[in-house]
Write a protein that holds these residues in place. Structure first.
Motif, PDB file in Angstrom:
ATOM      1  N   LEU A 120       0.827  -1.213   0.000  1.00 45.84           N
ATOM      2  CA  LEU A 120       0.000   0.000   0.000  1.00 45.84           C
ATOM      3  C   LEU A 120       0.860   1.262   0.000  1.00 45.84           C
ATOM      4  O   LEU A 120       0.479   2.275  -0.600  1.00 45.84           O
ATOM      5  CB  LEU A 120      -0.946  -0.016   1.202  1.00 45.84           C
ATOM      6  CG  LEU A 120      -2.029  -1.099   1.165  1.00 45.84           C
ATOM      7  CD1 LEU A 120      -2.891  -1.045   2.417  1.00 45.84           C
ATOM      8  CD2 LEU A 120      -2.898  -0.959  -0.082  1.00 45.84           C
ATOM      9  N   SER A 121       2.012   1.208   0.655  1.00 48.46           N
ATOM     10  CA  SER A 121       2.898   2.371   0.579  1.00 48.46           C
ATOM     11  C   SER A 121       3.474   2.507  -0.824  1.00 48.46           C
ATOM     12  O   SER A 121       3.721   3.619  -1.310  1.00 48.46           O
ATOM     13  CB  SER A 121       4.012   2.274   1.630  1.00 48.46           C
ATOM     14  OG  SER A 121       4.845   1.163   1.389  1.00 48.46           O
ATOM     15  N   ALA A 122       3.682   1.373  -1.523  1.00 46.46           N
ATOM     16  CA  ALA A 122       4.163   1.424  -2.903  1.00 46.46           C
ATOM     17  C   ALA A 122       3.137   2.051  -3.832  1.00 46.46           C
ATOM     18  O   ALA A 122       3.497   2.679  -4.837  1.00 46.46           O
ATOM     19  CB  ALA A 122       4.505   0.008  -3.387  1.00 46.46           C
ATOM     20  N   ALA A 123       1.859   1.913  -3.513  1.00 54.14           N
ATOM     21  CA  ALA A 123       0.806   2.477  -4.363  1.00 54.14           C
ATOM     22  C   ALA A 123       0.936   3.990  -4.508  1.00 54.14           C
ATOM     23  O   ALA A 123       0.502   4.567  -5.519  1.00 54.14           O
ATOM     24  CB  ALA A 123      -0.567   2.123  -3.795  1.00 54.14           C
ATOM     25  N   GLU A 124       1.556   4.641  -3.536  1.00 53.08           N
ATOM     26  CA  GLU A 124       1.729   6.094  -3.615  1.00 53.08           C
ATOM     27  C   GLU A 124       2.597   6.498  -4.798  1.00 53.08           C
ATOM     28  O   GLU A 124       2.468   7.611  -5.315  1.00 53.08           O
ATOM     29  CB  GLU A 124       2.324   6.628  -2.316  1.00 53.08           C
ATOM     30  CG  GLU A 124       1.330   6.762  -1.189  1.00 53.08           C
ATOM     31  CD  GLU A 124       0.207   7.744  -1.535  1.00 53.08           C
ATOM     32  OE1 GLU A 124       0.510   8.853  -2.045  1.00 53.08           O
ATOM     33  OE2 GLU A 124      -0.964   7.404  -1.316  1.00 53.08           O
ATOM     34  N   VAL A 125       3.488   5.609  -5.232  1.00 54.47           N
ATOM     35  CA  VAL A 125       4.322   5.911  -6.402  1.00 54.47           C
ATOM     36  C   VAL A 125       3.442   6.177  -7.620  1.00 54.47           C
ATOM     37  O   VAL A 125       3.740   7.051  -8.445  1.00 54.47           O
ATOM     38  CB  VAL A 125       5.303   4.749  -6.672  1.00 54.47           C
ATOM     39  CG1 VAL A 125       6.046   4.947  -7.994  1.00 54.47           C
ATOM     40  CG2 VAL A 125       6.289   4.612  -5.519  1.00 54.47           C
ATOM     41  N   PHE A 126       2.332   5.459  -7.740  1.00 54.38           N
ATOM     42  CA  PHE A 126       1.421   5.635  -8.869  1.00 54.38           C
ATOM     43  C   PHE A 126       0.399   6.734  -8.592  1.00 54.38           C
ATOM     44  O   PHE A 126       0.087   7.535  -9.474  1.00 54.38           O
ATOM     45  CB  PHE A 126       0.716   4.316  -9.169  1.00 54.38           C
ATOM     46  CG  PHE A 126       1.663   3.159  -9.257  1.00 54.38           C
ATOM     47  CD1 PHE A 126       2.586   3.079 -10.298  1.00 54.38           C
ATOM     48  CD2 PHE A 126       1.683   2.179  -8.291  1.00 54.38           C
ATOM     49  CE1 PHE A 126       3.493   2.034 -10.375  1.00 54.38           C
ATOM     50  CE2 PHE A 126       2.585   1.128  -8.353  1.00 54.38           C
ATOM     51  CZ  PHE A 126       3.491   1.051  -9.398  1.00 54.38           C
ATOM     52  N   LEU A 127      -0.108   6.784  -7.381  1.00 54.81           N
ATOM     53  CA  LEU A 127      -1.152   7.757  -7.063  1.00 54.81           C
ATOM     54  C   LEU A 127      -0.627   9.189  -7.131  1.00 54.81           C
ATOM     55  O   LEU A 127      -1.330  10.097  -7.580  1.00 54.81           O
ATOM     56  CB  LEU A 127      -1.732   7.461  -5.683  1.00 54.81           C
ATOM     57  CG  LEU A 127      -2.540   6.164  -5.580  1.00 54.81           C
ATOM     58  CD1 LEU A 127      -2.906   5.885  -4.123  1.00 54.81           C
ATOM     59  CD2 LEU A 127      -3.793   6.240  -6.448  1.00 54.81           C
ATOM     60  N   CYS A 128       0.611   9.409  -6.698  1.00 56.63           N
ATOM     61  CA  CYS A 128       1.138  10.773  -6.727  1.00 56.63           C
ATOM     62  C   CYS A 128       1.386  11.243  -8.158  1.00 56.63           C
ATOM     63  O   CYS A 128       1.561  12.446  -8.396  1.00 56.63           O
ATOM     64  CB  CYS A 128       2.400  10.886  -5.883  1.00 56.63           C
ATOM     65  SG  CYS A 128       3.884  10.173  -6.613  1.00 56.63           S
ATOM     66  N   ARG A 129       1.366  10.321  -9.096  1.00 58.38           N
ATOM     67  CA  ARG A 129       1.499  10.653 -10.519  1.00 58.38           C
ATOM     68  C   ARG A 129       0.160  10.548 -11.245  1.00 58.38           C
ATOM     69  O   ARG A 129       0.125  10.541 -12.469  1.00 58.38           O
ATOM     70  CB  ARG A 129       2.530   9.730 -11.168  1.00 58.38           C
ATOM     71  CG  ARG A 129       3.958   9.967 -10.676  1.00 58.38           C
ATOM     72  CD  ARG A 129       4.894   8.844 -11.108  1.00 58.38           C
ATOM     73  NE  ARG A 129       6.296   9.149 -10.820  1.00 58.38           N
ATOM     74  CZ  ARG A 129       6.884   8.978  -9.625  1.00 58.38           C
ATOM     75  NH1 ARG A 129       6.168   8.508  -8.611  1.00 58.38           N
ATOM     76  NH2 ARG A 129       8.156   9.280  -9.450  1.00 58.38           N
ATOM     77  N   ARG A 130      -0.909  10.441 -10.496  1.00 59.99           N
ATOM     78  CA  ARG A 130      -2.249  10.257 -11.074  1.00 59.99           C
ATOM     79  C   ARG A 130      -2.230   9.099 -12.085  1.00 59.99           C
ATOM     80  O   ARG A 130      -2.842   9.151 -13.123  1.00 59.99           O
ATOM     81  CB  ARG A 130      -2.750  11.555 -11.722  1.00 59.99           C
ATOM     82  CG  ARG A 130      -3.035  12.664 -10.721  1.00 59.99           C
ATOM     83  CD  ARG A 130      -3.463  13.952 -11.400  1.00 59.99           C
ATOM     84  NE  ARG A 130      -2.390  14.510 -12.202  1.00 59.99           N
ATOM     85  CZ  ARG A 130      -2.491  14.860 -13.482  1.00 59.99           C
ATOM     86  NH1 ARG A 130      -3.646  14.700 -14.120  1.00 59.99           N
ATOM     87  NH2 ARG A 130      -1.464  15.367 -14.135  1.00 59.99           N
ATOM     88  N   VAL A 131      -1.460   8.101 -11.752  1.00 64.91           N
ATOM     89  CA  VAL A 131      -1.325   6.828 -12.465  1.00 64.91           C
ATOM     90  C   VAL A 131      -0.408   6.939 -13.689  1.00 64.91           C
ATOM     91  O   VAL A 131       0.432   6.082 -13.920  1.00 64.91           O
ATOM     92  CB  VAL A 131      -2.686   6.236 -12.891  1.00 64.91           C
ATOM     93  CG1 VAL A 131      -2.507   4.861 -13.535  1.00 64.91           C
ATOM     94  CG2 VAL A 131      -3.642   6.159 -11.709  1.00 64.91           C
ATOM     95  N   ALA A 132      -0.561   8.010 -14.462  1.00 62.59           N
ATOM     96  CA  ALA A 132       0.136   8.043 -15.753  1.00 62.59           C
ATOM     97  C   ALA A 132       0.786   9.376 -16.088  1.00 62.59           C
ATOM     98  O   ALA A 132       1.367   9.505 -17.165  1.00 62.59           O
ATOM     99  CB  ALA A 132      -0.842   7.673 -16.869  1.00 62.59           C
ATOM    100  N   TRP A 133       0.717  10.356 -15.188  1.00 61.61           N
ATOM    101  CA  TRP A 133       1.200  11.697 -15.537  1.00 61.61           C
ATOM    102  C   TRP A 133       2.334  12.147 -14.622  1.00 61.61           C
ATOM    103  O   TRP A 133       2.475  11.692 -13.493  1.00 61.61           O
ATOM    104  CB  TRP A 133       0.044  12.685 -15.488  1.00 61.61           C
ATOM    105  CG  TRP A 133      -0.839  12.535 -16.684  1.00 61.61           C
ATOM    106  CD1 TRP A 133      -0.727  13.166 -17.880  1.00 61.61           C
ATOM    107  CD2 TRP A 133      -1.953  11.637 -16.822  1.00 61.61           C
ATOM    108  NE1 TRP A 133      -1.694  12.727 -18.755  1.00 61.61           N
ATOM    109  CE2 TRP A 133      -2.462  11.794 -18.145  1.00 61.61           C
ATOM    110  CE3 TRP A 133      -2.575  10.717 -15.982  1.00 61.61           C
ATOM    111  CZ2 TRP A 133      -3.553  11.078 -18.620  1.00 61.61           C
ATOM    112  CZ3 TRP A 133      -3.652   9.991 -16.449  1.00 61.61           C
ATOM    113  CH2 TRP A 133      -4.132  10.182 -17.756  1.00 61.61           C
TER     114      TRP A 133
END
Length: 327
Positions: A207-220
């Motif tokens: 779940l902490s790794a998910a922040e890598v994607f969420l902070c980039r809005r998945v693709a940006w």
């Protein structure tokens, strides 16, 4: 979408039908109908070709080695605990858990020698292509062939996690941010391990790794309204160790995080890509079919065309939108 699902349920490939029934329609994995379908997958030309192609190759040979064969079998619904998979599992785990991956070494810079002796750590950040151990973890858990070493893989991934939640193998000491490519498979592998074992540490790490994607809005990009890279807003199947918006959404769906507002842009983009027939196309591919050479596949994963639906990409897109409550 009903038309797209109905069309997929009539696919000649039992793996496509398995993905629809379990991932989109939510049929229980232990139901009699799904188990019968998995047996059909086991006997299918696709599964037999994947198993056969790994023989005699380096475990990480792209894309037919045992590592990639295990990931492919897990993705197509190959039945759990099948003895035909044991030799592939042993080849993969023996390779990714050799002594060099079980010890860490603090260094000022990464060289070929330091990388071959241990996992180098620069300024507290382990430089490891964690998609390799993460992919192995995901595959052995999903295929039900863990021989006790999955816990060791999960522990190594926890040891290598960077402060921002992800992983990176970039050798440059100046690199301080995780890589989306190296973070997706570890996150998914740790989630699968946590689901199978109830391991809380594995889930917290994922779940902490998910922040890598969420902070980039998945693709940006985090600091500009531009894609992370041009390929990230193209749709592919499989992505292997690569990353795109759809693959990121699949991972976040498995984490139960598609309700996070930072997924909204990527979900809207995915919806905008729907074709008139209700399906989705594959924009590009990382594989090719040939007799030899790198990036060679033993099977086809469907057409690459802006106008024709691809069954595998369509399954992934519908899986995401169903999980997001937008189907």
């Amino acid at each position: 979408m009903d038309e797209a699902v109905a069309r997929l349920l009539k696919s000649d490939d039992p793996a496509v039908r398995w993905r629809v029934r379990t991932l989109i329609l939510g049929e229980p994995a232990d139901g009699a109908g799904v188990r019968a379908l998995q047996d059909e997958v086991r006997r299918s030309p696709r599964a037999r070709a994947i198993l056969r192609s790994a023989a005699g190759l380096h475990p990480y040979a792209k894309w037919r080695g045992a590592h990639w064969a295990l990931l492919a079998l897990a993705a197509i619904g190959y039945p759990p605990a099948d003895s035909d998979v044991f030799p592939l599992r042993d080849a993969v785990l023996d390779h990714w858990l050799t002594a060099r991956y079980l010890r860490d070494r603090d260094v000022s810079r990464v060289t070929k020698a330091t990388g071959e002796a241990a996992v180098p750590r620069v300024d507290g950040r382990s430089r490891r292509c964690a998609s390799q151990q993460g992919g192995a973890l995901l595959a052995v858990v999903r295929l039900g062939v863990d021989d006790g070493r999955a816990e060791l893989l999960a522990g190594r991934l926890r040891d290598w996690q960077w402060p921002d939640g992800g992983w990176n193998c970039d050798r440059r000491p100046s690199t301080t941010m995780s890589s989306v490519n190296e973070t997706l498979l570890p996150m998914r592998g740790l989630l699968a391990f946590a689901d199978a074992t109830g391991d809380r540490q594995a889930r917290e790490t994922a779940l902490s790794a998910a922040e890598v994607f969420l902070c980039r809005r998945v693709a940006w990009r985090r600091t500009a309204p531009a894609p992370i890279a041009p390929d990230v807003i193209k749709l592919h199947f499989p992505v292997y160790w690569h990353y795109d918006a759809l693959a990121g959404l699949i991972g976040l769906a498995e984490a139960g995080l598609l309700g996070d507002p930072r997924c909204e842009d990527a979900l809207g983009y995915l919806e905008s890509r729907r074709l008139p027939d209700g399906g989705w196309s594959a924009d590009a591919r990382y594989w090719r079919t040939a007799d030899h050479g790198s990036n060679t596949e033993s099977v086809s994963w469907g057409p690459t065309s802006s106008k024709a639906s691809n069954e595998w990409v369509t399954c992934d897109a519908l899986t995401v939108l169903t999980a997001a409550g937008r189907a």
